[in-house]
Every structure is written in C-alpha cells, then in structure tokens.
Enzyme design. Structure first.
Site, mmCIF file in Angstrom:
data_model
loop_
_atom_site.group_PDB
_atom_site.id
_atom_site.type_symbol
_atom_site.label_atom_id
_atom_site.label_comp_id
_atom_site.label_asym_id
_atom_site.label_seq_id
_atom_site.Cartn_x
_atom_site.Cartn_y
_atom_site.Cartn_z
ATOM 1 N N LYS A 115 96.831 25.964 58.066
ATOM 2 C CA LYS A 115 98.358 26.197 58.521
ATOM 3 C C LYS A 115 98.345 27.450 59.291
ATOM 4 O O LYS A 115 98.816 27.296 60.273
ATOM 5 C CB LYS A 115 99.288 26.292 57.419
ATOM 6 C CG LYS A 115 99.548 25.197 56.617
ATOM 7 C CD LYS A 115 101.027 25.305 55.831
ATOM 8 C CE LYS A 115 101.591 24.030 55.167
ATOM 9 N NZ LYS A 115 102.317 24.212 54.216
ATOM 10 N N LYS A 198 97.201 12.196 58.282
ATOM 11 C CA LYS A 198 98.200 12.068 57.500
ATOM 12 C C LYS A 198 99.679 11.855 58.005
ATOM 13 O O LYS A 198 99.981 12.356 58.897
ATOM 14 C CB LYS A 198 98.333 13.535 56.702
ATOM 15 C CG LYS A 198 98.316 13.198 55.019
ATOM 16 C CD LYS A 198 98.518 14.668 54.402
ATOM 17 C CE LYS A 198 99.457 14.625 53.430
ATOM 18 N NZ LYS A 198 99.599 15.809 52.494
ATOM 19 N N LYS A 201 105.715 15.018 59.400
ATOM 20 C CA LYS A 201 106.956 15.027 60.193
ATOM 21 C C LYS A 201 106.749 15.778 61.326
ATOM 22 O O LYS A 201 107.613 15.585 62.268
ATOM 23 C CB LYS A 201 107.974 16.039 59.041
ATOM 24 C CG LYS A 201 107.289 17.245 58.810
ATOM 25 C CD LYS A 201 108.569 18.271 58.328
ATOM 26 C CE LYS A 201 107.939 19.599 58.159
ATOM 27 N NZ LYS A 201 107.286 20.003 57.281
#
Ligand code: TRP
Length: 335
Positions: A115, A198, A201
C-alpha cells in the site's frame, strides 16, 4: 476471566462501494458462521481513515456496510453488528498493543509495503500500525476464530504473536491465540478484465467488477463482456492452469452456487463460455438481486440501521469493557 470457546470477530472497511469480492470473500461466509459461533461483525471505520476518507461519504459507507450485512442474511438480533469507532476500547487496546508489538514485526507486513509503495515517507502512521489495531479488534472480544482471506493471514499471525507476547511478558493467560477460518471457493475474486488482478474498487474499469448495487442488466452486461480465452470449459480442474480468467469465472459460479469447482467443471466441461456465461449471469442475478433490493430498502431507513448499530455498540461494550479493564490492571495502571 471466563474465556469463550467459539467466538468470531471480523471486520469490513467502509472505504468504498461493496463488490462481489467483498460479498463472496467475506460477508457471505459470515452468514453461514452465525449458526455455529457467537459473532461480532464490525464496520472498521478507524481502519478506513488510515487513508483519506471524505467525511460525508464515510458516514454513508458505514451505514451501507451495515445494510449489506443485514441484507445478506446476518441476523442483527442474534449477532453483534457495530461500528469500531463507537466502541472506544478498540483504540485504547490498540495503543497498549503498539507497546507490545515490535518494529521488526510490523516492518515485515507485506500489505503495508504494497500500500505504501514508493510513497512510504508520506503515508499515515496509522497505515503502518494498522495491524495492531486489527489485533485489538480481535482480542478485545477474546475471539477464538477469525474468518480471513489470503491478504489478511499475515495480520492474523501478528495478532497471535501479540497475544502470545502479552501473555508471556505479564505471565498471564488472558488472550486466546485466535485461529484463522479459511473458506472454500472464490475467497479471492479476481477482476473480470484481468484474471491475475484482484477484483478491486480502485480498478479504473467498471467492467472489472460487479457491485452489490448493480442492477440485473449491469450484472448481465458485465459477465457477458468478462474476459475469457477462446477454448471451451476444460475436462477437469488441471485444465484451468494458466487460464486465470476461466478459473475466476468458474470459481465465482461455484461460490455463488455453494458447490465445488469440480462439480461446476463436470457439468460444463466441453461447453462454450458463451453458454456458461449466460448461466453464470442468471445465477449471479438470482443471488445478488434480492440483496441489492433489500440493501436499497434499508438505506432508505437510516433510523433502523442506526438503531441496529446502537444496540450492537452496547452489546460490544459489555464484552470489551471488562477485557480492557483487566488488561490495564495487568499492566499496572491505576483503576
Ligand atoms: N484488515 C481487514 C481488511 O482490510 C479488516 C479488518 C479490520 C479485520 N479488523 C479486522 C478483519 C479484524 C478481521 C478481523 O479486510
């Protein structure tokens, strides 16, 4: 302190619109767990703000996750559904755990590295210490089991290490060492445009994901356009290797239908994807549409959602308060 034997805690972040990956990977499994476990389902808004959240959107997403829980079949009377920031014991225990966990442990967390990326000097401190808060979410309820997807396994390992170290350091047997509960098919739902990524969003393509708010037409269109390869469905599961898109669609089917991947393959082997996709679209609509309808209904009744959360908060506090008090006493704080 009395220890529970079958208590579950899990959390879902209110940080974006819910998609099929959230449903099949988490919420759908929660529904089946409520029969056998005492369940605590938490909307983890403190985790969400480790990256920027727009205040108005955060409030509505928090209710939306709650609505998704209820619409999917989690009974708010039998389970504890609540918001993390409304039970202050989570954040308090997280601080205590910040002083138990070691820098070296957190430095190994792959999700932080992914991240933060090249931006590691400029991400929030919260993003780094995220896993100690997750450990607090779990251990403040002395939870024995945690349903986790692949991406959260390492955080659960860290939770176990924290529980162990606390117990050892203070020579107590307070925290359980929680076990992971890993689920079957499609715990990892991939993008409909690229079977190696994956479902997310943040993918720029709407066609990469099915949202829980999609209409039946949207769902049908997205599945029709989903990427596949030119071959028909294979004869057996080995025939799926190096066919990530085919594998993803088949595992979504299996998960929605609650059957094994083998069973789906045996039913469709040799058939063209156009036929399979039509059936998958019908199946997805039949399973998701009722949830969407119910979610929309609930989102129009905010006072009901808030009343569920208010009861959940009180029930959660009743368990969390004495555990925090005991922890503080063990550490040597004045009461
Ligand atoms: N970190 C989890 C995720 O992003 C959410 C989460 C927070 C969680 N606290 C938890 C999951 C406790 C399980 C148990 O998916």
């Amino acid at each position: 302190m009395e220890k529970p034997t079958n208590r579950i805690l899990s959390g879902v972040q209110p940080s974006g619109d819910l998609h099929l990956g959230n449903y099949l990977g988490a919420i759908k499994n929660f529904v089946s767990l409520q029969k056998d476990y005492e369940c605590f389902f938490c909307v983890v808004d403190l985790h969400a703000i480790t990256v920027w959240q727009e205040p108005k959107v955060l409030a509505s997403k928090t209710r939306e996750v709650t609505a998704a829980f209820i619409a999917s079949g989690i009974d708010p009377n039998k389970n504890n559904i609540f918001v993390q920031s409304q039970v202050p014991q989570h954040a308090q225990l997280a601080w205590l755990f910040n002083c138990v966990a070691r820098m070296g442990w957190l430095n190994r967390m792959t999700q932080f590295k992914d991240k933060a990326g090249k931006n590691s000097e400029n991400v929030s401190v919260g993003l780094f210490s995220y896993p100690t808060l997750m450990a607090a979410d779990i251990l403040i309820y002395l939870a024995t089991h945690v349903p986790v997807g692949d991406d959260q396994k390492q955080h659960l390992e860290l939770t176990r290490d924290i529980a162990q170290k606390f117990n050892n350091d203070f020579k107590v047997d307070l925290f359980p060492i929680p076990e992971p509960l890993i689920f079957g098919e499609a715990t990892r739902v991939m993008s409909l445009r690229d079977g190696s990524k994956k479902m997310s969003k943040s993918d720029p393509s709407d066609y990469s994901r099915i949202m829980l708010t999609d209409t039946a037409e949207n769902i049908i269109q997205k599945i029709k356009k989903a990427k596949t390869d030119p071959q028909p469905l294979p004869q057996n599961i080995d025939g799926l290797s190096s066919r990530p898109e085919a594998e993803n669609l088949i595992s979504i089917f299996a998960s929605l239908q609650d059957v094994s991947i083998e069973k789906v393959i045996s039913e469709y082997s040799g058939k063209e994807f156009s036929i399979f996709k039509k059936d998958l679209a019908d199946l997805a609509v039949s399973k998701l549409e009722p949830i969407t309808v119910e979610m929309n209904k609930l989102m129009n009744d905010i006072s009901y959602i808030d009343s569920v959360l208010s009861i959940g908060k009180e029930k959660a506090k009743q368990v969390a308060e004495p555990v925090l008090a005991k922890t503080k006493e063990i550490i040597g704080f004045l009461s």
